[in-house]
Every structure is written in structure tokens, then in C-alpha cells.
Design a protein around this motif. Sequence first.
Motif, PDB file in Angstrom:
ATOM      1  N   PHE A   1      74.948  17.951  49.821  1.00  0.00           N
ATOM      2  CA  PHE A   1      75.427  18.324  51.127  1.00  0.00           C
ATOM      3  C   PHE A   1      74.271  19.419  51.600  1.00  0.00           C
ATOM      4  N   GLU A   2      73.837  19.593  53.016  1.00  0.00           N
ATOM      5  CA  GLU A   2      72.813  20.356  53.138  1.00  0.00           C
ATOM      6  C   GLU A   2      73.292  21.352  54.381  1.00  0.00           C
ATOM      7  N   GLN A   3      72.685  22.590  54.142  1.00  0.00           N
ATOM      8  CA  GLN A   3      72.871  23.684  55.366  1.00  0.00           C
ATOM      9  C   GLN A   3      71.444  24.050  55.662  1.00  0.00           C
ATOM     10  N   SER A   4      71.501  24.776  56.521  1.00  0.00           N
ATOM     11  CA  SER A   4      70.231  25.195  57.041  1.00  0.00           C
ATOM     12  C   SER A   4      69.244  25.906  56.052  1.00  0.00           C
ATOM     13  N   ASN A   5      70.131  26.676  55.038  1.00  0.00           N
ATOM     14  CA  ASN A   5      69.525  27.458  54.143  1.00  0.00           C
ATOM     15  C   ASN A   5      69.463  27.325  52.799  1.00  0.00           C
ATOM     16  N   ALA A   6      70.263  26.022  52.406  1.00  0.00           N
ATOM     17  CA  ALA A   6      70.378  25.666  51.228  1.00  0.00           C
ATOM     18  C   ALA A   6      70.955  24.140  50.984  1.00  0.00           C
ATOM     19  N   LEU A   7      70.689  23.665  49.854  1.00  0.00           N
ATOM     20  CA  LEU A   7      71.240  22.343  49.424  1.00  0.00           C
ATOM     21  C   LEU A   7      72.521  22.498  48.524  1.00  0.00           C
ATOM     22  N   HIS A   8      73.570  21.858  48.739  1.00  0.00           N
ATOM     23  CA  HIS A   8      74.684  22.106  47.816  1.00  0.00           C
ATOM     24  C   HIS A   8      74.909  20.527  47.051  1.00  0.00           C
ATOM     25  N   VAL A   9      74.806  20.980  45.613  1.00  0.00           N
ATOM     26  CA  VAL A   9      75.034  19.734  44.851  1.00  0.00           C
ATOM     27  C   VAL A   9      76.387  19.808  43.877  1.00  0.00           C
ATOM     28  N   ILE A  10      77.376  18.926  44.098  1.00  0.00           N
ATOM     29  CA  ILE A  10      78.607  19.075  43.377  1.00  0.00           C
ATOM     30  C   ILE A  10      78.667  17.748  42.536  1.00  0.00           C
ATOM     31  N   ALA A  11      78.720  18.035  41.329  1.00  0.00           N
ATOM     32  CA  ALA A  11      78.798  16.748  40.247  1.00  0.00           C
ATOM     33  C   ALA A  11      79.922  16.845  39.505  1.00  0.00           C
ATOM     34  N   ASP A  12      80.620  15.745  39.230  1.00  0.00           N
ATOM     35  CA  ASP A  12      81.758  15.576  38.711  1.00  0.00           C
ATOM     36  C   ASP A  12      81.551  15.166  37.011  1.00  0.00           C
ATOM     37  N   MET A  13      81.934  16.397  36.245  1.00  0.00           N
ATOM     38  CA  MET A  13      81.767  16.400  34.767  1.00  0.00           C
ATOM     39  C   MET A  13      82.979  16.467  33.982  1.00  0.00           C
TER      40      MET A  13
ATOM     41  N   PHE B   1      67.268  15.329  38.714  1.00  0.00           N
ATOM     42  CA  PHE B   1      66.733  15.329  39.981  1.00  0.00           C
ATOM     43  C   PHE B   1      65.436  15.643  40.320  1.00  0.00           C
ATOM     44  N   THR B   2      64.670  15.195  40.912  1.00  0.00           N
ATOM     45  CA  THR B   2      63.368  15.889  41.363  1.00  0.00           C
ATOM     46  C   THR B   2      63.390  16.634  42.680  1.00  0.00           C
ATOM     47  N   LEU B   3      63.054  18.013  42.278  1.00  0.00           N
ATOM     48  CA  LEU B   3      63.299  18.893  43.494  1.00  0.00           C
ATOM     49  C   LEU B   3      62.156  19.034  44.507  1.00  0.00           C
ATOM     50  N   SER B   4      62.474  18.976  45.820  1.00  0.00           N
ATOM     51  CA  SER B   4      61.562  19.014  46.896  1.00  0.00           C
ATOM     52  C   SER B   4      60.858  20.532  46.760  1.00  0.00           C
ATOM     53  N   HIS B   5      59.690  20.420  47.404  1.00  0.00           N
ATOM     54  CA  HIS B   5      58.938  21.813  47.323  1.00  0.00           C
ATOM     55  C   HIS B   5      59.469  22.623  48.295  1.00  0.00           C
ATOM     56  N   GLU B   6      60.658  22.358  48.991  1.00  0.00           N
ATOM     57  CA  GLU B   6      61.517  23.136  49.637  1.00  0.00           C
ATOM     58  C   GLU B   6      62.175  24.252  49.066  1.00  0.00           C
TER      59      GLU B   6
ATOM     60  N   ASN C   1      59.126  21.864  35.508  1.00  0.00           N
ATOM     61  CA  ASN C   1      58.301  21.167  36.483  1.00  0.00           C
ATOM     62  C   ASN C   1      58.783  20.570  37.505  1.00  0.00           C
ATOM     63  N   ASN C   2      59.750  21.088  38.244  1.00  0.00           N
ATOM     64  CA  ASN C   2      60.332  20.465  39.489  1.00  0.00           C
ATOM     65  C   ASN C   2      61.497  19.435  39.228  1.00  0.00           C
ATOM     66  N   ILE C   3      61.829  19.495  37.901  1.00  0.00           N
ATOM     67  CA  ILE C   3      62.950  18.376  37.444  1.00  0.00           C
ATOM     68  C   ILE C   3      64.136  19.316  37.199  1.00  0.00           C
TER      69      ILE C   3
ATOM     70  N   VAL D   1      84.110  20.440  37.546  1.00  0.00           N
ATOM     71  CA  VAL D   1      83.055  20.337  38.518  1.00  0.00           C
ATOM     72  C   VAL D   1      82.360  21.180  38.864  1.00  0.00           C
ATOM     73  N   VAL D   2      81.219  20.934  38.646  1.00  0.00           N
ATOM     74  CA  VAL D   2      79.746  21.804  38.780  1.00  0.00           C
ATOM     75  C   VAL D   2      79.194  21.748  40.274  1.00  0.00           C
ATOM     76  N   HIS D   3      79.368  23.064  40.736  1.00  0.00           N
ATOM     77  CA  HIS D   3      78.801  23.342  42.004  1.00  0.00           C
ATOM     78  C   HIS D   3      77.459  24.133  42.125  1.00  0.00           C
ATOM     79  N   LEU D   4      76.160  23.404  42.357  1.00  0.00           N
ATOM     80  CA  LEU D   4      74.907  24.136  42.509  1.00  0.00           C
ATOM     81  C   LEU D   4      74.598  24.417  43.776  1.00  0.00           C
ATOM     82  N   VAL D   5      74.010  25.566  44.080  1.00  0.00           N
ATOM     83  CA  VAL D   5      73.539  26.022  45.113  1.00  0.00           C
ATOM     84  C   VAL D   5      71.998  26.086  45.070  1.00  0.00           C
ATOM     85  N   LEU D   6      71.188  25.120  45.867  1.00  0.00           N
ATOM     86  CA  LEU D   6      69.676  25.263  45.729  1.00  0.00           C
ATOM     87  C   LEU D   6      69.226  25.821  47.013  1.00  0.00           C
ATOM     88  N   PRO D   7      68.978  27.187  47.128  1.00  0.00           N
ATOM     89  CA  PRO D   7      68.151  27.680  48.325  1.00  0.00           C
ATOM     90  C   PRO D   7      67.085  27.162  48.747  1.00  0.00           C
ATOM     91  N   LYS D   8      66.552  27.085  50.127  1.00  0.00           N
ATOM     92  CA  LYS D   8      65.571  26.566  50.535  1.00  0.00           C
ATOM     93  C   LYS D   8      64.649  27.913  50.658  1.00  0.00           C
TER      94      LYS D   8
END
Length: 129
Positions: free
Chosen positions: A30-42, A89-94, A56-58, A108-115
Motif C-alpha cells: 500500500f502507498e501513502q504520501s510519505n511511505a509504502l506499507h508492505v504486509i507479508a503473510d508468514m 524486492f528491489t527498492l526504489s531510490h525513493e 544493495n537496495n534489495i 503477519v509481517v508489517h513493514l513501513v518503508l518511508p519515502k
Amino acid sequence: MNEVTRRNDAREPAKREEQKETLVPAVDIFEQSNALHVIADMPGVSRESLSIEVDNNILTLEGEVRLDMPEGLSAIYAEVRAQRFMRRFTLSHEIEADAIEARIENGVVHLVLPKKETHRPRRIDVKAA
């Protein structure tokens, strides 16, 4: 007659060998204006067996489900196997890789990837002339 039937008919104890099957966890992003949210079922992965790394951005998510034979019991039939989850995942330069946050709850793993600030939308003030 297959091996399982033969074992069951002969009442030979089944041996639980820890064979790890690698699974690709289902993921929602999911995307917000300031971050991406990744939710993984494990399912079954504990905090202690979860590994999240950025190199290396992976971005790599890895986790294991370990199986223990209950004390004092011997298996007659065993289908459940140890599992390993892995997703990359390959991360964007953002993305600000140094500021990624993670939590796990009920498998359930919840990651917050700030822009990065430079990639966030910003409002421009308009001044009267």
C-alpha cells in the motif's frame, strides 16, 4: 502399496525428517504520501526466526517455521513439514532504507518503508504579488 500405507499397515513409526520447503509469502503493498506499507503473510514464523535485511537496495524477508517432535511421542504419520519463507524486492531510490520499520503479529509481517523527503509531495505556498 505406497510407503505411507505400508508404514501404517505395519505400524512402523514414521520418522519426521525436517525437510524445509521454501515458500513465497503472499504480500500486499500500500502507498501513502510519505511511505509504502508492505504486509507479508508468514504463518507460523516467530519474531526470533524472522530476518529482514537491506543490501544493495534489495530488501529480503526470510523466516522459518521449525517443527519439534512432542516429547514422549513417536509419529505414525507426519505430513507437516518445516517451512522457510523468502521474498525479495528491489527498492526504489525513493525509499529511505535506513529508516525501514518492521513488526510481526500472528504470522503477519508489517513493514513501513518511508519515502525520502525529496520524494514526498509538498505543498507550495503561493504569495500574492
